[in-house]
Design a protein around this motif. Structure first.
Motif, PDB file in Angstrom:
ATOM      1  N   UNK A 213      -9.892  -7.820  90.368  1.00 38.54           N
ATOM      2  CA  UNK A 213      -9.810  -7.708  88.903  1.00 38.54           C
ATOM      3  C   UNK A 213     -11.061  -8.276  88.247  1.00 38.54           C
ATOM      4  N   UNK A 214     -11.404  -7.731  87.110  1.00 33.65           N
ATOM      5  CA  UNK A 214     -12.566  -8.189  86.356  1.00 33.65           C
ATOM      6  C   UNK A 214     -12.126  -9.199  85.303  1.00 33.65           C
ATOM      7  N   UNK A 215     -12.995 -10.100  84.983  1.00 29.07           N
ATOM      8  CA  UNK A 215     -12.699 -11.153  84.018  1.00 29.07           C
ATOM      9  C   UNK A 215     -13.482 -10.870  82.741  1.00 29.07           C
ATOM     10  N   UNK A 216     -12.743 -10.887  81.649  1.00 27.16           N
ATOM     11  CA  UNK A 216     -13.382 -10.670  80.349  1.00 27.16           C
ATOM     12  C   UNK A 216     -13.635 -11.986  79.625  1.00 27.16           C
ATOM     13  N   UNK A 217     -13.327 -12.016  78.333  1.00 30.40           N
ATOM     14  CA  UNK A 217     -13.582 -13.205  77.517  1.00 30.40           C
ATOM     15  C   UNK A 217     -12.619 -14.325  77.875  1.00 30.40           C
ATOM     16  N   UNK A 218     -13.139 -15.528  78.032  1.00 30.66           N
ATOM     17  CA  UNK A 218     -12.334 -16.704  78.328  1.00 30.66           C
ATOM     18  C   UNK A 218     -12.589 -17.757  77.243  1.00 30.66           C
ATOM     19  N   UNK A 219     -11.491 -18.144  76.531  1.00 28.88           N
ATOM     20  CA  UNK A 219     -11.585 -19.171  75.487  1.00 28.88           C
ATOM     21  C   UNK A 219     -10.605 -20.272  75.857  1.00 28.88           C
ATOM     22  N   UNK A 220     -11.123 -21.473  75.973  1.00 29.46           N
ATOM     23  CA  UNK A 220     -10.294 -22.597  76.374  1.00 29.46           C
ATOM     24  C   UNK A 220      -9.176 -22.820  75.351  1.00 29.46           C
ATOM     25  N   UNK A 221      -7.947 -23.021  75.829  1.00 29.50           N
ATOM     26  CA  UNK A 221      -6.794 -23.251  74.971  1.00 29.50           C
ATOM     27  C   UNK A 221      -6.103 -21.985  74.522  1.00 29.50           C
ATOM     28  N   UNK A 222      -6.607 -20.823  74.889  1.00 32.58           N
ATOM     29  CA  UNK A 222      -5.989 -19.547  74.487  1.00 32.58           C
ATOM     30  C   UNK A 222      -5.180 -18.959  75.635  1.00 32.58           C
ATOM     31  N   UNK A 224      -3.773 -15.864  78.008  1.00 36.06           N
ATOM     32  CA  UNK A 224      -4.471 -14.767  78.693  1.00 36.06           C
ATOM     33  C   UNK A 224      -3.638 -13.496  78.640  1.00 36.06           C
ATOM     34  N   UNK A 225      -4.301 -12.405  78.667  1.00 36.71           N
ATOM     35  CA  UNK A 225      -3.685 -11.086  78.680  1.00 36.71           C
ATOM     36  C   UNK A 225      -4.571 -10.162  79.517  1.00 36.71           C
ATOM     37  N   UNK A 226      -4.156  -8.923  79.640  1.00 32.68           N
ATOM     38  CA  UNK A 226      -4.953  -7.936  80.341  1.00 32.68           C
ATOM     39  C   UNK A 226      -4.992  -6.663  79.527  1.00 32.68           C
ATOM     40  N   UNK A 227      -6.121  -5.982  79.581  1.00 32.97           N
ATOM     41  CA  UNK A 227      -6.256  -4.697  78.909  1.00 32.97           C
ATOM     42  C   UNK A 227      -6.215  -3.534  79.899  1.00 32.97           C
ATOM     43  N   UNK A 228      -5.797  -3.783  81.131  1.00 42.38           N
ATOM     44  CA  UNK A 228      -5.698  -2.743  82.156  1.00 42.38           C
ATOM     45  C   UNK A 228      -6.789  -2.809  83.180  1.00 42.38           C
ATOM     46  N   UNK A 229      -7.933  -3.403  82.833  1.00 35.91           N
ATOM     47  CA  UNK A 229      -9.034  -3.522  83.784  1.00 35.91           C
ATOM     48  C   UNK A 229      -9.627  -4.916  83.805  1.00 35.91           C
ATOM     49  N   UNK A 230      -9.303  -5.745  82.778  1.00 32.84           N
ATOM     50  CA  UNK A 230      -9.846  -7.098  82.714  1.00 32.84           C
ATOM     51  C   UNK A 230      -8.749  -8.099  82.366  1.00 32.84           C
TER      52      UNK A 230
END
Length: 320
Positions: A213-222, A224-230
């Motif tokens: 899986x690819x990793x998109x935007x990471x914000x501490x304290x938020x 996580x979700x997926x958009x189908x590819x990230x």
């Protein structure tokens, strides 16, 4: 009518020499020299006796010639097979040949059926050589062709082989590296500490391809979700900061082949779950560690490829 034919004297070196002495020194010297030279001639005649003479001397001469002839025949029988004739050698065979060394007259190869020891100076083999017993070389050894040794070989110095080395077993130091089996495409080679074996390769050519899986935007304290590819961690936690509110904490760590990371909750929070992602430049990545760690969540990644990797971990922290 009678004809008297003159008889010419036969040329004799002794007679000419005696005549010269007679002219120079007189009769006494001639008589002394004649006696000596005549005795020499008689002695030589007696030594060079031929088998045609009768009596004991003829029999002895015939026996000597027979012995020499038999000796020559045995010697030729050894040399025609490429062996050395040595009738007094303690290891000679029934034909008085040394059986441990044979030189092929056609190919020029040498075959040794016993030990060969080279104490110094090394040895160079440019043709085919077969050793059926020990080979001990104390100096450098260069093999430009085939060297077949069926016994134990000991090399006290460097050995340079410009061709291929074929062996059933190979010992390096005190470890046995040899007896390597042939594995199929769905197997891999495994060393047990004493021997090699073929085991099933679960991630080999027959295994399913793993897509990282690819990793998109990471914000501490938020969250996580997926958009189908990230995997994207940018969602705000649900409203309400009282007891029961959940916050997502993320962290990452990079390392060579085995990266790991831990996301921790505050002391006012309680870990309720977590997860993570392992990724790298290429190949497959595994996550052998994915569990709670204290008041947080930790993951550990692994890969069979020599490369750097990154471990992304998140922890779900609930307000106490």
């Amino acid at each position: 009518m009678r004809y008297d034919l003159p008889i010419k004297n036969r040329h004799d070196a002794h007679r000419a020499f005696n005549f010269a002495l007679l002219v120079l020194f007189g009769v006494p010297v001639f008589l002394f020299v004649f006696v000596l030279t005549s005795a020499d001639v008689l002695g030589q005649d007696k030594w060079m006796v031929t088998p045609s003479r009768g009596g004991a001397e003829g029999a002895r001469a015939q026996a000597q010639l027979t012995t020499i002839q038999n000796e020559s025949m045995r010697m030729n029988a050894c040399t025609v097979t490429g062996r050395i004739y040595a009738p007094t050698h303690p290891n000679r065979d029934a034909n008085d040949c040394i059986p441990h060394l044979t030189l092929n007259p056609t190919t020029g190869s040498a075959t040794f059926t016993n030990g060969v020891t080279v104490n110094s100076g090394g040895v160079t083999v440019t043709g085919n050589s077969a050793f059926n017993n020990n080979l001990t070389v104390g100096g450098p050894t260069t093999v430009n062709n085939t060297l077949n040794v069926t016994g134990t070989s000991t090399f006290g110095n460097n050995m340079t082989v410009t061709g291929r080395v074929t062996t059933n077993q190979l010992f390096v130091g005190s470890g046995n590296v040899g007896s390597i089996p042939s594995c199929t495409s769905a197997q891999k080679l495994q060393w047990s500490g004493t021997a090699w074996s073929c085991v099933t390769d679960n991630i080999g050519a027959t295994a399913a391809t793993e897509i990282d899986p690819k990793v998109g935007t990471l914000i501490n304290g938020r969250w996580c979700r997926t958009n189908g590819s990230q995997v994207i961690c940018d969602q705000s936690p649900p409203s309400g900061g009282g007891a029961g509110a959940v916050r997502v904490v993320s962290a990452s760590g990079s390392a060579w082949r085995w990266p790991g990371a831990t996301a921790s909750c505050d002391s006012s929070e309680q870990i309720t779950g977590g997860g993570g992602v392992c990724t790298g430049g290429s190949g497959d990545w595994r996550m052998p560690t994915n569990r709670p760690h204290g008041n947080g969540w930790t993951i550990g990644c692994d890969t069979s490829y020599a490369q750097n990797g990154v471990a992304y971990v998140y922890a779900m922290c609930m307000k106490k």
